[in-house]
Each structure stands twice: as C-alpha cells, then as structure tokens.
Design an enzyme around this catalytic site. Sequence first.
Site: not given
Length: 333
Positions: A117, A199, A202
Amino acid sequence: MENEARKKRIFSGIQPSGELTLGSYMGAIKSWIGLQDEYECIYCIVDMHAITVRQVPADLRRRSLNQLAQYIACGLDPQKNIMFIQSHVPQHAELSWILGCYSMFGELSRMTQFKQKSQQHADNITAGLFTYPVLMAADILLYQADLVPVGDDQKQHVELCRNIAQRFNGIYSDTFVLPEAFIPQVGARIMSLSKPTAKMSKSDPDGCVYMMDKPEEILRKFKRAVTDSETAVRYDKENKPGISNLLTIYSAATGKTIAQAEEDFAGQGYGIFKPAVGEAVVELMRPIREEAERLIADKAYLESVYRDGAQRAQHLAQKTLSKVQRKIGFIAR
Ligand code: TRP
C-alpha cells in the site's frame, strides 16, 4: 466449568470499501450464515481502517450503511450476532494506542500489505497506514476472539496480533486470548467472467457481478462471459476455465452438483448455457438485493441495529480494556 458450553467467538472486520460481489457472497458470506448458531459472531464495519487511505466522506458514510444492510440482507441476523461500526466503540482507539506501545517498528515494517500500500500511495504514507495492523489487533483482542475469518492477505496481520498478545501476556500475565486465523469451510472460489483465470474482483466491473446489480445487468455480464472454442459444457478447470467457472456458479446458485449441472446442459451449446447461468444468479440474488434496498431505505431500522450492536460490543470491549489499563498501571477512572 461454565466454559464447557461457551461458544467459540469469531471476530470479523468488514471494510466499508467498494461493493459486495457474487464472489464474496458465494465464497465467504454464505458460509458465515451457517456459523451464527455454532459460534458467537461479532461483525465490525471498520471505518477507522478505511481512512488509512483517503476517502470521500459521503461515500464512506453511504458504504458503511450499505455494507451493514447488505450483510443483513444476506442472512446475517443482527440479533444473533453483534454487528456494529468500529468508530462507535471508542475502546478500539484506546486499546490500539496501548498496543502500539507493545508493537515493534521492525515488525510493522515487515508487513506485506504495508509495503504494497505504501508503494501504491507513495505520496500519502500516513502513520495510520503503518499502524493499521495494531488497530486490527485491538479489534480482535478487545473481544477475546478465538477465531478470525480472513483471506490469505490478512493472515500475516493475525499472526502479528498473536505476537503482540503473547508479548503482552508474557509481561503482565494472561490477559488476551490468542486468536487463530480461521478459514471457514471453503465456499466456492468464483473467478472473473471476463478473465476466468483471475479471482472475481470488485475492481473489474465487467468480470464481476455486484450484489446490487439489476437483473438485466447480470444477464448482460453472463452473456458476455469468456468461454472457449469448444462447444461442450464440461468441467475441466485446466483447459476450460471459463466454462468450469460458470458451472461452479450454476452449481452454487442452484444447489445442484457439478455433474448434475453438466447433465442439465448435455448436448446444448454455450448460447443456451450462459444465459441459463445468468438466470440462476438473477433468481439467487433477487431477494437479497430487494431486501438490501428495503433496508437501505429504512434508516431508522439500520440505526437501531448499529446502536444496539455498539452497545453490546462496548460492554465486552470495556471489560478487556479495563483489565489492560489496570495491569499496565493506569489509575481507574
Ligand atoms: N484488515 C481487514 C481487511 O482488510 C479488515 C479488518 C480490520 C479485520 N480489523 C479486522 C479483519 C479484524 C479481521 C479482524 O480485510
């Protein structure tokens, strides 16, 4: 001991970011419904974690409530479980500060998620991003949780939480239950419709079905799903990832086995199969979406749920916090 009957306690933190997907429903949430009788479950919408990266305030507010509504619509019962919003229980922040004083700079620096991050947000590496796992440890330890259902990406944080707890227990005698990462009975692993070797995510609107998608939208996505150049509806994960993924979805949506599903479509082409999977998903999601829409519109109900949840959570959390404060030498209020 009274403990014989004590149910194991599960704590789970839910990020109020993004939208829930068919993948999260079939892969995780559905299996949680089965846990609510066997375990004592605590579900926390982690808005304090969310602000470790910059949020649009109106979006954060909307998502926190929508997330709560959607989980309830999926079948999580706010009576049986404790469901609340993290920032409503100030003990999380209080314990987090204390635990920060028992966490090492070095161990936090080694967290994979922090490293990733801080690369993604190189211009905004806040102290909050760095101490994120300490707050997560506080979430878990406040409730003396036995089990923490997490995906692979969060296992390292649970491990760190154990280390912090162990360190504290070592200095001050047993205070915290040592939690374990818990991978509930694997639900179906749902892959992207547009890239069936990845996978379902979103952040990939075309390959992903959102829980709140309207029926037309769902059907459109399934009609466009990537398949292969054969014609047989047959499960073969290696060579036919697209069709295999659709069979998995169909089987999860209808409760049929993969073999039954293959039989249903024997001799029929993809042109029949794909919309049929879409229809099965539409029927599966319809009541959930409608219930979530109803709940989102019912602000008074949602408010009663999160207030009641926070009150029950706070009661448990304060017990742990008081114990910790006493042990480290704070004067009782
Ligand atoms: N970090 C978790 C995630 O990104 C969310 C989370 C916060 C959490 N606190 C938690 C998960 C406590 C489990 C337990 O998914």
